[in-house]
Design an enzyme around this catalytic site. Structure first.
Site, short mmCIF file in Angstrom:
data_model
loop_
_atom_site.label_atom_id
_atom_site.label_comp_id
_atom_site.label_asym_id
_atom_site.label_seq_id
_atom_site.Cartn_x
_atom_site.Cartn_y
_atom_site.Cartn_z
N LYS A 55 10.84 0.30 29.53
CA LYS A 55 10.07 0.80 28.37
C LYS A 55 10.74 0.43 27.06
CE LYS A 55 7.67 4.82 30.20
NZ LYS A 55 7.43 6.27 30.03
N ASP A 80 15.25 4.52 26.17
CA ASP A 80 14.49 5.09 27.30
C ASP A 80 14.97 4.41 28.58
OD1 ASP A 80 11.30 6.54 27.39
OD2 ASP A 80 12.37 5.87 29.19
N GLY A 140 4.78 8.98 25.18
CA GLY A 140 3.60 9.23 24.36
C GLY A 140 3.92 9.58 22.92
N CYS A 197 18.27 25.78 14.39
CA CYS A 197 18.25 24.58 15.21
C CYS A 197 17.32 24.81 16.40
CB CYS A 197 19.66 24.20 15.65
SG CYS A 197 20.32 25.22 16.98
N CYS A 226 18.09 27.81 18.54
CA CYS A 226 17.68 29.13 18.03
C CYS A 226 16.30 29.52 18.58
CB CYS A 226 17.61 29.11 16.51
SG CYS A 226 19.14 28.84 15.65
N CYS A 272 4.17 16.38 31.17
CA CYS A 272 2.77 16.04 31.35
C CYS A 272 2.44 15.55 32.75
CB CYS A 272 2.32 15.05 30.29
SG CYS A 272 3.43 13.67 30.11
N ASP A 315 10.92 14.53 27.02
CA ASP A 315 9.98 15.46 27.64
C ASP A 315 10.68 16.51 28.50
OD1 ASP A 315 10.85 13.99 29.74
OD2 ASP A 315 8.88 13.36 30.45
N ALA A 328 16.66 19.74 28.89
CA ALA A 328 18.08 19.35 28.92
C ALA A 328 18.36 18.29 27.85
CB ALA A 328 18.44 18.83 30.31
N ARG A 347 0.81 -1.22 0.00
CA ARG A 347 0.00 0.00 0.00
C ARG A 347 0.84 1.27 0.00
NH1 ARG A 347 -2.87 -3.49 -1.19
NH2 ARG A 347 -4.98 -3.94 -0.42
ZN ZN Z 1 20.75 27.34 16.33
#
Ligand code: ZN
Length: 251
Positions: A84, A60, A39, A171, A174, A187, A128, A131, A12
Site C-alpha cells: 500500500k 503502511d 480509507g 491528548c 485523555c 471496518c 484503524d 494500540a 487557486r
Molecule cells: Zn492526555
C-alpha cells in the site's frame, strides 16, 4: 519566491489570503507523516500531495486487497497485491511531480515510529486500531508535534486535533484511557460507508494544511463526531485529564 510552475499549479490556493505565497512556501517546506494508507490516508495523501506539501512519508505494512478498493481511492484495481505504501507513493508522485514522497512498507512501531515522528512537522493518524493510536499519541506528545487523528466506522466519523508543541494536553489518551479500551473495532468487522471515511481523511488533510500555513483554528480541545446518515456533527469539549499518564505533568 514561488517558481512560475509552482505559482500556476497552486494559484487557486495562493489566492486565499490565509495562504498566499508565504503559506505555499511553508507547505513546500513541510514534512507530513501519514501513518496508515487506508480509507483515511488515501484522500489525505492525495489532497496533501495536490496542495504541494514538499515531503510526504506514507507508512503502511499492508498490501492492497480487493476489499480495500470500495473506499481506499488512491489505489487502482491493478494495485492488488502491491505494498500500500509503495502504491500510494507512486500515485502521489504521479499527481504532483514537484513533491517528494517516501514509502515506509512496514508497520511503524517503537524506535522507527519515534524517528519518523521526530522528523515530521505534522502527523496524521490514519490507523484503524487502538494500540497504534496510543503509540502515535505518546510519541507525538514526547516529540512536541501536531497530531491530526481521525476514525470512521459504519456511517460515523470522528476527528480530533492535538498541538503538543506546548507539551500540554489534552491528548488522545485523555479521551480513550487504556483501561477503557474495548475490543478493537474496525471496518472489517463493522462495515464502513466509503464516502464517510473519505470525508474524515479529507478533514485530516484540511487540518494539516491549516496547521502548516497557520490558518484558522485547529480546534484542539474539541472532539467532533460526524453522522453520515443525518449529516449531523456533534461537538464535545475535550478536557485534559489531570491524571493522564501521557500528557499530565503530575504523573
Ligand atoms: Zn492526555
Amino acid at each position: 519566491m514561488l517558481t512560475d510552475e509552482s505559482f500556476l499549479r497552486y494559484q487557486r490556493q495562493v489566492q486565499l489570503p490565509e495562504i498566499g505565497e508565504q503559506g505555499q512556501q511553508a507547505l513546500q517546506q513541510a514534512r507530513v507523516l501519514i501513518i496508515g494508507a487506508g480509507g483515511l490516508g488515501a484522500p489525505a495523501a492525495l489532497y496533501l500531495a495536490a496542495a504541494g506539501v514538499g515531503s510526504l512519508v506514507i507508512a503502511d505494512g499492508d498490501k492492497v486487497e480487493r476489499s480495500n478498493l470500495q473506499r481506499q481511492i488512491i489505489y487502482r484495481d491493478d494495485n492488488q497485491g502491491e505494498s500500500k505504501a509503495q502504491a500510494a507513493v507512486t500515485q502521489v508522485k504521479a499527481l504532483n511531480p514537484l513533491i517528494r514522497a517516501r514509502a515506509v512498507t512496514a508497520r511503524l512501531a517503537k524506535l522507527q515510529l519515534a524517528m519518523e515522528i521526530s522528523l515530521a512537522d505534522v502527523v496524521l493518524d490514519c490507523t484503524d486500531n487502538f494500540a497504534s493510536r496510543h503509540a502515535i499519541n505518546q510519541a507525538c506528545f514526547e516529540h512536541g508535534k501536531r497530531l491530526i487523528s481521525a476514525a470512521a466506522i459504519r456511517w460515523q466519523g470522528q476527528l480530533m486535533s492535538f498541538d503538543f508543541r506546548t507539551r500540554q494536553g489534552p491528548c488522545y489518551h485523555c479521551l480513550f484511557p487504556n483501561g477503557e479500551m474495548k475490543a478493537p473495532q474496525n471496518c472489517s468487522e463493522t462495515g464502513i460507508a466509503g464516502p464517510v471515511v473519505g470525508i474524515m481523511g479529507t478533514f485530516q488533510a484540511l487540518q494539516a494544511v491549516k496547521a502548516i500555513t497557520d490558518s484558522g483554528d485547529l480546534c484542539v480541545r474539541q472532539f467532533r463526531q460526524f453522522d453520515g446518515l443525518s449529516l449531523q456533527w456533534q461537538q464535545f469539549a475535550l478536557p485534559a485529564n489531570p491524571q493522564c499518564p501521557v500528557c499530565s505533568k503530575e504523573s
